[in-house]
Write a protein that holds these residues in place. Structure first.
Motif, PDB file in Angstrom:
ATOM      1  N   MET A 104       0.839  -1.204   0.000  1.00  0.00           N
ATOM      2  CA  MET A 104       0.000   0.000   0.000  1.00  0.00           C
ATOM      3  C   MET A 104       0.875   1.256   0.000  1.00  0.00           C
ATOM      4  SD  MET A 104      -2.964   1.264  -0.223  1.00  0.00           S
ATOM      5  CE  MET A 104      -4.224   0.107   0.248  1.00  0.00           C
ATOM      6  N   LYS A 105       1.963   1.234   0.747  1.00  0.00           N
ATOM      7  CA  LYS A 105       2.874   2.385   0.747  1.00  0.00           C
ATOM      8  C   LYS A 105       3.424   2.635  -0.656  1.00  0.00           C
ATOM      9  CE  LYS A 105       4.415   1.754   5.507  1.00  0.00           C
ATOM     10  NZ  LYS A 105       5.514   1.288   6.373  1.00  0.00           N
ATOM     11  N   GLN A 106       3.747   1.573  -1.365  1.00  0.00           N
ATOM     12  CA  GLN A 106       4.284   1.722  -2.721  1.00  0.00           C
ATOM     13  C   GLN A 106       3.225   2.307  -3.660  1.00  0.00           C
ATOM     14  OE1 GLN A 106       7.507   1.367  -3.276  1.00  0.00           O
ATOM     15  NE2 GLN A 106       7.716   0.703  -1.163  1.00  0.00           N
ATOM     16  N   MET A 107       1.998   1.850  -3.534  1.00  0.00           N
ATOM     17  CA  MET A 107       0.917   2.387  -4.378  1.00  0.00           C
ATOM     18  C   MET A 107       0.663   3.859  -4.036  1.00  0.00           C
ATOM     19  SD  MET A 107       0.195  -0.073  -6.398  1.00  0.00           S
ATOM     20  CE  MET A 107       1.895  -0.569  -6.201  1.00  0.00           C
ATOM     21  N   ASP A 108       0.754   4.187  -2.757  1.00  0.00           N
ATOM     22  CA  ASP A 108       0.564   5.581  -2.345  1.00  0.00           C
ATOM     23  C   ASP A 108       1.670   6.477  -2.905  1.00  0.00           C
ATOM     24  OD1 ASP A 108      -1.767   4.962  -1.021  1.00  0.00           O
ATOM     25  OD2 ASP A 108      -0.831   4.885   0.972  1.00  0.00           O
ATOM     26  N   LYS A 109       2.913   5.972  -2.909  1.00  0.00           N
ATOM     27  CA  LYS A 109       4.024   6.749  -3.474  1.00  0.00           C
ATOM     28  C   LYS A 109       3.810   6.960  -4.969  1.00  0.00           C
ATOM     29  CE  LYS A 109       7.588   5.080  -0.284  1.00  0.00           C
ATOM     30  NZ  LYS A 109       8.781   4.224  -0.173  1.00  0.00           N
ATOM     31  N   ALA A 110       3.369   5.929  -5.661  1.00  0.00           N
ATOM     32  CA  ALA A 110       3.123   6.050  -7.099  1.00  0.00           C
ATOM     33  C   ALA A 110       2.017   7.061  -7.365  1.00  0.00           C
ATOM     34  CB  ALA A 110       2.757   4.688  -7.693  1.00  0.00           C
ATOM     35  N   LEU A 111       0.941   6.964  -6.606  1.00  0.00           N
ATOM     36  CA  LEU A 111      -0.181   7.886  -6.784  1.00  0.00           C
ATOM     37  C   LEU A 111       0.227   9.310  -6.444  1.00  0.00           C
ATOM     38  CD1 LEU A 111      -3.070   7.697  -7.723  1.00  0.00           C
ATOM     39  CD2 LEU A 111      -3.781   7.353  -5.373  1.00  0.00           C
ATOM     40  N   GLU A 112       1.031   9.476  -5.412  1.00  0.00           N
ATOM     41  CA  GLU A 112       1.512  10.809  -5.035  1.00  0.00           C
ATOM     42  C   GLU A 112       2.361  11.401  -6.165  1.00  0.00           C
ATOM     43  OE1 GLU A 112       4.377  12.943  -1.706  1.00  0.00           O
ATOM     44  OE2 GLU A 112       3.755  10.864  -1.406  1.00  0.00           O
ATOM     45  N   ILE A 134      -3.550   2.723 -10.720  1.00  0.00           N
ATOM     46  CA  ILE A 134      -3.010   2.689  -9.352  1.00  0.00           C
ATOM     47  C   ILE A 134      -4.155   2.704  -8.333  1.00  0.00           C
ATOM     48  CG2 ILE A 134      -1.588   3.902  -7.642  1.00  0.00           C
ATOM     49  CD1 ILE A 134       0.036   2.529  -9.878  1.00  0.00           C
ATOM     50  N   THR A 135      -5.211   3.447  -8.602  1.00  0.00           N
ATOM     51  CA  THR A 135      -6.371   3.455  -7.710  1.00  0.00           C
ATOM     52  C   THR A 135      -7.008   2.068  -7.656  1.00  0.00           C
ATOM     53  OG1 THR A 135      -6.747   5.795  -8.198  1.00  0.00           O
ATOM     54  CG2 THR A 135      -8.589   4.571  -7.254  1.00  0.00           C
ATOM     55  N   GLU A 136      -7.112   1.406  -8.802  1.00  0.00           N
ATOM     56  CA  GLU A 136      -7.654   0.042  -8.840  1.00  0.00           C
ATOM     57  C   GLU A 136      -6.728  -0.925  -8.093  1.00  0.00           C
ATOM     58  OE1 GLU A 136      -8.091  -0.623 -13.041  1.00  0.00           O
ATOM     59  OE2 GLU A 136      -9.807   0.730 -13.184  1.00  0.00           O
ATOM     60  N   LEU A 137      -5.426  -0.732  -8.247  1.00  0.00           N
ATOM     61  CA  LEU A 137      -4.462  -1.585  -7.551  1.00  0.00           C
ATOM     62  C   LEU A 137      -4.551  -1.395  -6.032  1.00  0.00           C
ATOM     63  CD1 LEU A 137      -1.454  -1.175  -9.979  1.00  0.00           C
ATOM     64  CD2 LEU A 137      -2.651  -3.313  -9.486  1.00  0.00           C
ATOM     65  N   ARG A 138      -4.802  -0.181  -5.605  1.00  0.00           N
ATOM     66  CA  ARG A 138      -4.962   0.078  -4.171  1.00  0.00           C
ATOM     67  C   ARG A 138      -6.135  -0.728  -3.611  1.00  0.00           C
ATOM     68  NH1 ARG A 138      -6.134   4.246  -1.725  1.00  0.00           N
ATOM     69  NH2 ARG A 138      -4.585   4.367  -0.112  1.00  0.00           N
ATOM     70  N   GLN A 139      -7.191  -0.874  -4.401  1.00  0.00           N
ATOM     71  CA  GLN A 139      -8.340  -1.667  -3.960  1.00  0.00           C
ATOM     72  C   GLN A 139      -7.953  -3.134  -3.777  1.00  0.00           C
ATOM     73  OE1 GLN A 139     -11.248  -0.290  -2.982  1.00  0.00           O
ATOM     74  NE2 GLN A 139     -10.117   1.603  -3.384  1.00  0.00           N
ATOM     75  N   LEU A 140      -7.115  -3.635  -4.680  1.00  0.00           N
ATOM     76  CA  LEU A 140      -6.632  -5.011  -4.541  1.00  0.00           C
ATOM     77  C   LEU A 140      -5.764  -5.172  -3.294  1.00  0.00           C
ATOM     78  CD1 LEU A 140      -5.726  -5.805  -8.265  1.00  0.00           C
ATOM     79  CD2 LEU A 140      -7.652  -6.714  -6.943  1.00  0.00           C
ATOM     80  N   VAL A 141      -4.938  -4.163  -3.030  1.00  0.00           N
ATOM     81  CA  VAL A 141      -4.088  -4.215  -1.834  1.00  0.00           C
ATOM     82  C   VAL A 141      -4.954  -4.214  -0.570  1.00  0.00           C
ATOM     83  CG1 VAL A 141      -2.305  -3.022  -0.504  1.00  0.00           C
ATOM     84  CG2 VAL A 141      -2.101  -3.154  -2.983  1.00  0.00           C
ATOM     85  N   LEU A 142      -6.020  -3.419  -0.584  1.00  0.00           N
ATOM     86  CA  LEU A 142      -6.925  -3.402   0.573  1.00  0.00           C
ATOM     87  C   LEU A 142      -7.531  -4.789   0.822  1.00  0.00           C
ATOM     88  CD1 LEU A 142      -8.785   0.005   0.117  1.00  0.00           C
ATOM     89  CD2 LEU A 142      -7.225  -0.628   1.968  1.00  0.00           C
ATOM     90  N   LYS A 143      -7.877  -5.477  -0.249  1.00  0.00           N
ATOM     91  CA  LYS A 143      -8.411  -6.840  -0.104  1.00  0.00           C
ATOM     92  C   LYS A 143      -7.354  -7.783   0.464  1.00  0.00           C
ATOM     93  CE  LYS A 143     -11.767  -6.404  -3.845  1.00  0.00           C
ATOM     94  NZ  LYS A 143     -12.138  -6.845  -5.198  1.00  0.00           N
ATOM     95  N   MET A 144      -6.107  -7.622   0.017  1.00  0.00           N
ATOM     96  CA  MET A 144      -5.031  -8.457   0.538  1.00  0.00           C
ATOM     97  C   MET A 144      -4.786  -8.134   2.011  1.00  0.00           C
ATOM     98  SD  MET A 144      -2.905 -10.923  -0.132  1.00  0.00           S
ATOM     99  CE  MET A 144      -2.465 -11.026  -1.862  1.00  0.00           C
ATOM    100  N   GLN A 145      -4.857  -6.858   2.368  1.00  0.00           N
ATOM    101  CA  GLN A 145      -4.674  -6.473   3.772  1.00  0.00           C
ATOM    102  C   GLN A 145      -5.750  -7.100   4.658  1.00  0.00           C
ATOM    103  OE1 GLN A 145      -4.572  -2.151   3.527  1.00  0.00           O
ATOM    104  NE2 GLN A 145      -2.379  -2.153   3.982  1.00  0.00           N
ATOM    105  N   GLU A 146      -6.954  -7.174   4.126  1.00  0.00           N
ATOM    106  CA  GLU A 146      -8.060  -7.785   4.877  1.00  0.00           C
ATOM    107  C   GLU A 146      -7.746  -9.256   5.188  1.00  0.00           C
ATOM    108  OE1 GLU A 146     -12.423  -9.229   3.577  1.00  0.00           O
ATOM    109  OE2 GLU A 146     -11.986  -7.120   3.157  1.00  0.00           O
ATOM    110  N   ILE A 147      -7.229  -9.958   4.194  1.00  0.00           N
ATOM    111  CA  ILE A 147      -6.865 -11.365   4.397  1.00  0.00           C
ATOM    112  C   ILE A 147      -5.663 -11.465   5.331  1.00  0.00           C
ATOM    113  CG2 ILE A 147      -5.995 -13.443   3.259  1.00  0.00           C
ATOM    114  CD1 ILE A 147      -7.493 -12.473   0.728  1.00  0.00           C
ATOM    115  N   ALA A 148      -4.645 -10.656   5.078  1.00  0.00           N
ATOM    116  CA  ALA A 148      -3.380 -10.754   5.809  1.00  0.00           C
ATOM    117  C   ALA A 148      -3.513 -10.386   7.283  1.00  0.00           C
ATOM    118  CB  ALA A 148      -2.329  -9.870   5.146  1.00  0.00           C
ATOM    119  N   SER A 149      -4.532  -9.637   7.631  1.00  0.00           N
ATOM    120  CA  SER A 149      -4.661  -9.187   9.015  1.00  0.00           C
ATOM    121  C   SER A 149      -5.212 -10.276   9.942  1.00  0.00           C
ATOM    122  CB  SER A 149      -5.544  -7.948   9.085  1.00  0.00           C
ATOM    123  OG  SER A 149      -6.869  -8.275   8.698  1.00  0.00           O
ATOM    124  N   LYS A 150      -5.595 -11.410   9.376  1.00  0.00           N
ATOM    125  CA  LYS A 150      -6.125 -12.507  10.200  1.00  0.00           C
ATOM    126  C   LYS A 150      -4.993 -13.228  10.936  1.00  0.00           C
ATOM    127  CE  LYS A 150     -10.012 -13.520   7.142  1.00  0.00           C
ATOM    128  NZ  LYS A 150     -10.652 -14.594   6.375  1.00  0.00           N
TER     129      LYS A 150
END
Length: 183
Positions: A104-112, A134-150
């Protein structure tokens, strides 16, 4: 035939002076146009290099997503190991959450970079499309974060993580080709 007179020498000298003046003016105009052309080419190369930096952020984020998906899978399988081995895998290895957050940090840097840079007119279409990607990729990262936080994972989590990763990989050629085709 008679030899050229003094009037002819004076006219020839004036002609040469005018010719030299025109040549000097043309030389400086050429230098100015050349500098303008070099400046334009240099700016285009600079902005194209910035687009490649955006691609680099994407690739680093993709590697983080791969690590997160791999760790989700590894931790899913280690849940079924005997006690001493299971603890070793889960406690010693980095968490998938860490890699998903870094993605997510990498996607934020790209978007910035895409939003904060004053892009010239010739790059606006590519930049707009990259912002969408990049906005669409951020959505994918959010889904991965949801899984990874378990704390524990199911086979469904592993399948979802792999599906998200496949979707993330689908953007690779889109982004690469878009930047390659930029001015």
């Amino acid at each position: 035939m008679s030899a050229p007179g003094p009037e002819s020498a004076t006219a020839s000298k004036k002609y040469r002076e005018k010719l030299i003046a025109v040549a000097v003016i043309a030389f400086f105009i050429g230098l100015g146009l050349g500098a303008l052309l070099i400046d334009t080419v240099a700016k285009d190369k600079y902005y194209k290099a910035l687009l490649w930096d955006v691609y680099d952020y994407y690739v680093i984020g993709m590697r983080d997503m791969e690590a997160a998906a791999d760790l989700v899978k590894a931790n899913y399988y280690t849940q079924h190991l005997q006690d001493p081995y299971r603890r070793m895998w889960i406690l010693d290895g980095p968490s998938p959450k860490f890699y998903a957050e870094d993605a997510m940090k990498q996607m934020d840097k790209a978007l910035e970079m895409l939003t904060e840079t004053d892009w010239p007119e010739g790059f606006r279409d590519e930049v707009s499309q990259l912002q969408t990607y990049i906005t669409e990729l951020r959505q994918l990262v959010l889904k991965m974060q949801e899984i990874a936080s378990k704390n524990t994972y199911t086979s469904s989590d592993v399948d979802r993580a792999e599906s998200i990763l496949d979707s993330f990989h689908d953007y690779n050629s889109k982004i690469h080709d878009l930047i390659k085709g930029a001015p």
